[in-house]
Scaffold this motif. Structure first.
Motif, PDB file in Angstrom:
ATOM      1  N   ALA A  87       0.955  -1.096  -0.187  1.00  0.00           N
ATOM      2  CA  ALA A  87      -0.015  -0.045  -0.054  1.00  0.00           C
ATOM      3  C   ALA A  87       0.870   1.348   0.018  1.00  0.00           C
ATOM      4  O   ALA A  87       0.747   2.120  -0.820  1.00  0.00           O
ATOM      5  CB  ALA A  87      -0.886   0.060   1.190  1.00  0.00           C
ATOM      6  N   VAL A  88       1.968   1.330   0.799  1.00  0.00           N
ATOM      7  CA  VAL A  88       2.812   2.607   0.568  1.00  0.00           C
ATOM      8  C   VAL A  88       3.551   2.493  -0.580  1.00  0.00           C
ATOM      9  O   VAL A  88       3.579   3.812  -1.008  1.00  0.00           O
ATOM     10  CB  VAL A  88       3.984   2.364   1.926  1.00  0.00           C
ATOM     11  CG1 VAL A  88       5.039   3.198   1.543  1.00  0.00           C
ATOM     12  CG2 VAL A  88       3.295   2.205   3.391  1.00  0.00           C
ATOM     13  N   TYR A  89       3.876   1.565  -1.422  1.00  0.00           N
ATOM     14  CA  TYR A  89       4.480   1.508  -2.523  1.00  0.00           C
ATOM     15  C   TYR A  89       3.503   2.167  -3.737  1.00  0.00           C
ATOM     16  O   TYR A  89       3.994   2.383  -4.999  1.00  0.00           O
ATOM     17  CB  TYR A  89       4.941   0.134  -3.072  1.00  0.00           C
ATOM     18  CG  TYR A  89       6.435   0.032  -2.533  1.00  0.00           C
ATOM     19  CD1 TYR A  89       7.418   0.070  -3.339  1.00  0.00           C
ATOM     20  CD2 TYR A  89       6.568  -0.333  -1.222  1.00  0.00           C
ATOM     21  CE1 TYR A  89       8.930  -0.274  -2.811  1.00  0.00           C
ATOM     22  CE2 TYR A  89       7.874  -0.556  -0.605  1.00  0.00           C
ATOM     23  CZ  TYR A  89       8.955  -0.476  -1.480  1.00  0.00           C
ATOM     24  OH  TYR A  89      10.202  -0.558  -1.054  1.00  0.00           O
ATOM     25  N   LEU A  90       2.213   1.924  -3.404  1.00  0.00           N
ATOM     26  CA  LEU A  90       1.093   2.323  -4.311  1.00  0.00           C
ATOM     27  C   LEU A  90       0.677   3.738  -4.043  1.00  0.00           C
ATOM     28  O   LEU A  90       0.040   4.405  -4.794  1.00  0.00           O
ATOM     29  CB  LEU A  90       0.017   1.575  -4.077  1.00  0.00           C
ATOM     30  CG  LEU A  90       0.372   0.084  -5.017  1.00  0.00           C
ATOM     31  CD1 LEU A  90      -0.896  -0.748  -4.880  1.00  0.00           C
ATOM     32  CD2 LEU A  90       0.386   0.374  -6.372  1.00  0.00           C
ATOM     33  N   GLY A  91       1.341   4.550  -2.858  1.00  0.00           N
ATOM     34  CA  GLY A  91       0.961   5.696  -2.412  1.00  0.00           C
ATOM     35  C   GLY A  91       1.434   6.741  -3.525  1.00  0.00           C
ATOM     36  O   GLY A  91       2.402   6.512  -4.112  1.00  0.00           O
ATOM     37  N   PRO A  92       0.987   7.836  -3.549  1.00  0.00           N
ATOM     38  CA  PRO A  92       1.060   9.090  -4.321  1.00  0.00           C
ATOM     39  C   PRO A  92       2.861   9.153  -4.470  1.00  0.00           C
ATOM     40  O   PRO A  92       3.492   9.718  -5.363  1.00  0.00           O
ATOM     41  CB  PRO A  92       0.550  10.239  -4.053  1.00  0.00           C
ATOM     42  CG  PRO A  92      -0.075   9.853  -2.784  1.00  0.00           C
ATOM     43  CD  PRO A  92      -0.025   8.702  -2.441  1.00  0.00           C
ATOM     44  N   ASP A  93       3.383   9.386  -3.207  1.00  0.00           N
ATOM     45  CA  ASP A  93       4.793   9.784  -3.094  1.00  0.00           C
ATOM     46  C   ASP A  93       5.771   8.735  -3.785  1.00  0.00           C
ATOM     47  O   ASP A  93       6.676   9.244  -4.337  1.00  0.00           O
ATOM     48  CB  ASP A  93       5.346   9.875  -1.395  1.00  0.00           C
ATOM     49  CG  ASP A  93       4.734  11.151  -1.005  1.00  0.00           C
ATOM     50  OD1 ASP A  93       3.937  12.174  -1.678  1.00  0.00           O
ATOM     51  OD2 ASP A  93       4.559  11.381   0.417  1.00  0.00           O
ATOM     52  N   VAL A  94       5.291   7.433  -3.578  1.00  0.00           N
ATOM     53  CA  VAL A  94       6.146   6.428  -3.856  1.00  0.00           C
ATOM     54  C   VAL A  94       6.075   6.395  -5.515  1.00  0.00           C
ATOM     55  O   VAL A  94       6.894   6.106  -6.402  1.00  0.00           O
ATOM     56  CB  VAL A  94       6.183   5.103  -3.084  1.00  0.00           C
ATOM     57  CG1 VAL A  94       7.070   4.115  -3.748  1.00  0.00           C
ATOM     58  CG2 VAL A  94       6.638   5.280  -1.643  1.00  0.00           C
ATOM     59  N   VAL A  95       4.970   6.319  -5.989  1.00  0.00           N
ATOM     60  CA  VAL A  95       4.409   6.484  -7.342  1.00  0.00           C
ATOM     61  C   VAL A  95       5.130   7.722  -8.207  1.00  0.00           C
ATOM     62  O   VAL A  95       5.744   7.227  -9.105  1.00  0.00           O
ATOM     63  CB  VAL A  95       2.847   6.507  -7.619  1.00  0.00           C
ATOM     64  CG1 VAL A  95       2.639   6.661  -9.073  1.00  0.00           C
ATOM     65  CG2 VAL A  95       2.352   5.276  -7.097  1.00  0.00           C
TER      66      VAL A  95
END
Length: 132
Positions: free
Chosen positions: A15-23
């Protein structure tokens, strides 16, 4: 070897990896490495495999993309999600890569150094000018 995740922890990490910052970071990384069709690319610390999958989209079937991660759970999850024959994932240590030197055209690693106990061993480059 490895970092252990239960299903709930793995899902939280994804879920973190799909968050806007990581995207956004992933998009920036893709732009910077500018992968070409047919290239061989290694993603060190591939985690859930989102970056490696996007790189595989860029290399096309004439290329090869390998994601390595120290977590068997992440490798398993990324492998199950993989849609390309030229994309694979392996469990490996970032400081002891199981590949010949110069095999890959591009090597990328994001959000990994903080998990590597021997950072000096991790940051060994044949050409420091190639580091972005």
């Amino acid at each position: 070897m490895g970092m252990e995740y239960d299903d709930a922890a793995a899902e939280r990490l994804e879920a973190v990896y799909l968050g806007p910052d990581v995207v956004s970071q992933r998009e920036d990384t893709l732009q910077r490495i500018s992968v070409q069709k047919g290239e061989r690319v290694l993603d060190i610390g591939s985690g859930p495999g989102f970056l490696a999958a996007q790189i595989a989209d860029q290399t096309g079937p004439g290329g090869e993309v390998v994601g390595i991660d120290i977590s068997e759970q992440m490798v398993d999850r990324a492998t199950k999600r993989s849609e390309h024959d030229w994309l694979s994932y392996r469990c490996a240590d970032a400081t002891e890569l199981p590949f010949e030197d110069s095999y890959f055209d591009v090597v990328v690693s994001t959000q990994v150094a903080e998990y590597v106990p021997d950072v000096a061993k991790f940051f060994v480059f044949s050409n420091p000018a190639d580091v972005l």
